[in-house]
Design an enzyme around this catalytic site. Sequence first.
Site, PDB file in Angstrom:
ATOM      1  N   HIS A 120      71.088  -7.628 103.802  1.00  0.00           N
ATOM      2  CA  HIS A 120      70.214  -7.402 102.645  1.00  0.00           C
ATOM      3  C   HIS A 120      69.259  -6.253 102.959  1.00  0.00           C
ATOM      4  CE1 HIS A 120      67.582  -7.909  99.344  1.00  0.00           C
ATOM      5  NE2 HIS A 120      66.679  -8.656  99.960  1.00  0.00           N
TER       6      HIS A 120
ATOM      7  N   CYS B 132      67.510 -12.366  95.620  1.00  0.00           N
ATOM      8  CA  CYS B 132      68.198 -11.325  96.403  1.00  0.00           C
ATOM      9  C   CYS B 132      69.561 -11.785  96.923  1.00  0.00           C
ATOM     10  CB  CYS B 132      67.326 -10.883  97.565  1.00  0.00           C
ATOM     11  SG  CYS B 132      65.742 -10.256  97.033  1.00  0.00           S
TER      12      CYS B 132
ATOM     13  N   ASN C 108      64.212  -2.273  98.160  1.00  0.00           N
ATOM     14  CA  ASN C 108      64.873  -3.569  97.996  1.00  0.00           C
ATOM     15  C   ASN C 108      65.238  -3.739  96.519  1.00  0.00           C
ATOM     16  OD1 ASN C 108      65.523  -6.262  97.706  1.00  0.00           O
ATOM     17  ND2 ASN C 108      63.765  -7.040  98.844  1.00  0.00           N
TER      18      ASN C 108
HETATM   19  N1  ACO Z   1      49.638   0.310 102.721  1.00  0.00           N
HETATM   20  C1  ACO Z   1      48.662   0.185 103.640  1.00  0.00           C
HETATM   21  N2  ACO Z   1      48.210  -0.989 104.084  1.00  0.00           N
HETATM   22  C2  ACO Z   1      48.769  -2.090 103.576  1.00  0.00           C
HETATM   23  C3  ACO Z   1      49.782  -2.050 102.602  1.00  0.00           C
HETATM   24  C4  ACO Z   1      50.205  -0.779 102.169  1.00  0.00           C
HETATM   25  N3  ACO Z   1      51.187  -0.603 101.246  1.00  0.00           N
HETATM   26  N4  ACO Z   1      50.138  -3.300 102.283  1.00  0.00           N
HETATM   27  C5  ACO Z   1      49.379  -4.122 103.035  1.00  0.00           C
HETATM   28  N5  ACO Z   1      48.548  -3.390 103.795  1.00  0.00           N
HETATM   29  C6  ACO Z   1      47.550  -3.855 104.758  1.00  0.00           C
HETATM   30  C7  ACO Z   1      47.096  -5.276 104.503  1.00  0.00           C
HETATM   31  O1  ACO Z   1      46.083  -5.290 103.529  1.00  0.00           O
HETATM   32  C8  ACO Z   1      46.615  -5.677 105.852  1.00  0.00           C
HETATM   33  O2  ACO Z   1      45.337  -5.160 106.053  1.00  0.00           O
HETATM   34  P1  ACO Z   1      44.215  -6.006 106.865  1.00  0.00           P
HETATM   35  O3  ACO Z   1      44.801  -6.167 108.256  1.00  0.00           O
HETATM   36  O4  ACO Z   1      43.036  -5.133 106.796  1.00  0.00           O
HETATM   37  O5  ACO Z   1      44.100  -7.301 106.138  1.00  0.00           O
HETATM   38  C9  ACO Z   1      47.558  -4.957 106.813  1.00  0.00           C
HETATM   39  O6  ACO Z   1      48.146  -3.883 106.051  1.00  0.00           O
HETATM   40  C10 ACO Z   1      48.651  -5.820 107.366  1.00  0.00           C
HETATM   41  O7  ACO Z   1      49.221  -6.536 106.281  1.00  0.00           O
HETATM   42  P2  ACO Z   1      50.431  -7.493 106.509  1.00  0.00           P
HETATM   43  O8  ACO Z   1      50.897  -8.032 105.199  1.00  0.00           O
HETATM   44  O9  ACO Z   1      50.108  -8.475 107.575  1.00  0.00           O
HETATM   45  O10 ACO Z   1      51.508  -6.447 107.042  1.00  0.00           O
HETATM   46  P3  ACO Z   1      52.891  -6.699 107.698  1.00  0.00           P
HETATM   47  O11 ACO Z   1      52.970  -6.027 109.003  1.00  0.00           O
HETATM   48  O12 ACO Z   1      53.291  -8.134 107.633  1.00  0.00           O
HETATM   49  O13 ACO Z   1      53.852  -5.887 106.726  1.00  0.00           O
HETATM   50  C11 ACO Z   1      55.357  -6.299 104.914  1.00  0.00           C
HETATM   51  C12 ACO Z   1      53.893  -6.233 105.350  1.00  0.00           C
HETATM   52  C13 ACO Z   1      55.955  -4.911 105.007  1.00  0.00           C
HETATM   53  C14 ACO Z   1      55.397  -6.774 103.468  1.00  0.00           C
HETATM   54  C15 ACO Z   1      56.093  -7.274 105.853  1.00  0.00           C
HETATM   55  O14 ACO Z   1      55.403  -8.492 105.934  1.00  0.00           O
HETATM   56  C16 ACO Z   1      57.472  -7.541 105.387  1.00  0.00           C
HETATM   57  O15 ACO Z   1      58.302  -6.668 105.434  1.00  0.00           O
HETATM   58  N6  ACO Z   1      57.752  -8.766 104.957  1.00  0.00           N
HETATM   59  C17 ACO Z   1      59.031  -9.107 104.404  1.00  0.00           C
HETATM   60  C18 ACO Z   1      58.944  -8.874 102.972  1.00  0.00           C
HETATM   61  C19 ACO Z   1      60.284  -8.648 102.400  1.00  0.00           C
HETATM   62  O16 ACO Z   1      61.035  -7.816 102.844  1.00  0.00           O
HETATM   63  N7  ACO Z   1      60.541  -9.401 101.374  1.00  0.00           N
HETATM   64  C20 ACO Z   1      61.718  -9.307 100.704  1.00  0.00           C
HETATM   65  C21 ACO Z   1      62.759 -10.172 101.383  1.00  0.00           C
HETATM   66  S1  ACO Z   1      63.250 -11.414 100.356  1.00  0.00           S
HETATM   67  C22 ACO Z   1      63.683 -10.628  99.041  1.00  0.00           C
HETATM   68  O17 ACO Z   1      64.283  -9.612  99.132  1.00  0.00           O
HETATM   69  C23 ACO Z   1      63.223 -11.130  97.770  1.00  0.00           C
END
Ligand code: ACO
Length: 331
Positions: free
Chosen positions: A258, A114, A288
């Site tokens: 980003h 990215c 993204n």
């Molecule tokens: N819909 C519903 N529930 C979901 C989904 C979905 N699409 N995806 C995950 N869940 C659930 C999980 O299974 C979990 O359930 P559980 O509590 O029963 O185990 C719960 O939601 C929480 O999951 P987390 O992964 O802890 O959720 P979080 O609040 O961390 O959000 C996210 C996930 C959106 C991916 C967040 O961590 C994030 O934004 N991280 C950064 C990722 C990113 O932007 N990466 C790119 C940057 S670097 C680059 O660009 C390459």
Amino acid sequence: MKTSCLIRGLGHCVPETRLTNADLERMVDTTDEWITTRTGVKERRIAAKGETTVSLSHQAALKALENAGMQAEELTHILVATFTPDAYIPSSACMLSDRLGIAGRVCMDISAACSGFLYALETARAFVCLHPEARILVAATDIVSSRIDYTDRSICILFGDGAGAAIVTGSGAAPAAGGRVLDVLVSSNGGVNGLLTVKGGGSGTPYKPGETIRRDFFVEMNGREVFKYAVRNMTAICKTVLEKNGVSKEQVDVFIPHQANLRIIDAVGERMEVPPHKIFTNLQKYGNTSAASVIIAMSEARAEGFIKDGDLVLLGTFGGGFTWGSALVQF
Ligand code: ACO
């Protein structure tokens, strides 16, 4: 401050096909509400059959050339930042050169996930120092959908496809359409293994004839950990580029982070103390788009008038590797 160079023109291109949150609700166990509150993304663009990194880069490049008032024949270098090249050989830059109907140029791909656009921009600045007459096409493009498992709800909601392009030249009269690149900083930490990877098909994890595709073929990510690294490193490098150039946060007219996740952007904006009305976002529409993220945003922000003549623009990126970077561009 390093030698400055100019962005003479900008262009971008996204596929026509939309993948909305409602579409994803039908594909995996998720909801529009979950996706919107956790990420801010409402829809993304997905490449149709035949739309590739090279074809989208070509469209973005033609727009950037037109914006710069230049012809493809004038280009001396072609750089393509991508982690989803059309092929390993030839490079996407070589293929793009052919699409543009030119040969005999310096062509190379750059892999920084990215952060790809800022790594390519920094490379272009280095070429401009070596060859002041250089006219460089910097394309940053990813067909992220080619490496997404659309049964994995934690990943497939985040990403989309797109391309951006900039025409970079040496110093001279500031161009009407573009801006002056005042500084670029890029960095990395290869020691944080396993938090964000696309391994399958590489020489470390090759595929043999007849083998079925494994999970490692697709983007794999520990979202929570990536979130923390992204906020910390993007904030730090953006602050460093301001300090290094004697620019106060109040002097920043537009901040383009980003476009990964609205919560990451909000967290970085707060730590930078840049007010929300100065922050440009388009991830709601595109998700993204990896390497293309900040260049699509800058191209769109300029075309829409969000970036005005005279504005000082701060860019920030973070991506797999990990890689991160920041830049200052004076329009
Ligand atoms: N819909 C519903 N529930 C979901 C989904 C979905 N699409 N995806 C995950 N869940 C659930 C999980 O299974 C979990 O359930 P559980 O509590 O029963 O185990 C719960 O939601 C929480 O999951 P987390 O992964 O802890 O959720 P979080 O609040 O961390 O959000 C996210 C996930 C959106 C991916 C967040 O961590 C994030 O934004 N991280 C950064 C990722 C990113 O932007 N990466 C790119 C940057 S670097 C680059 O660009 C390459």
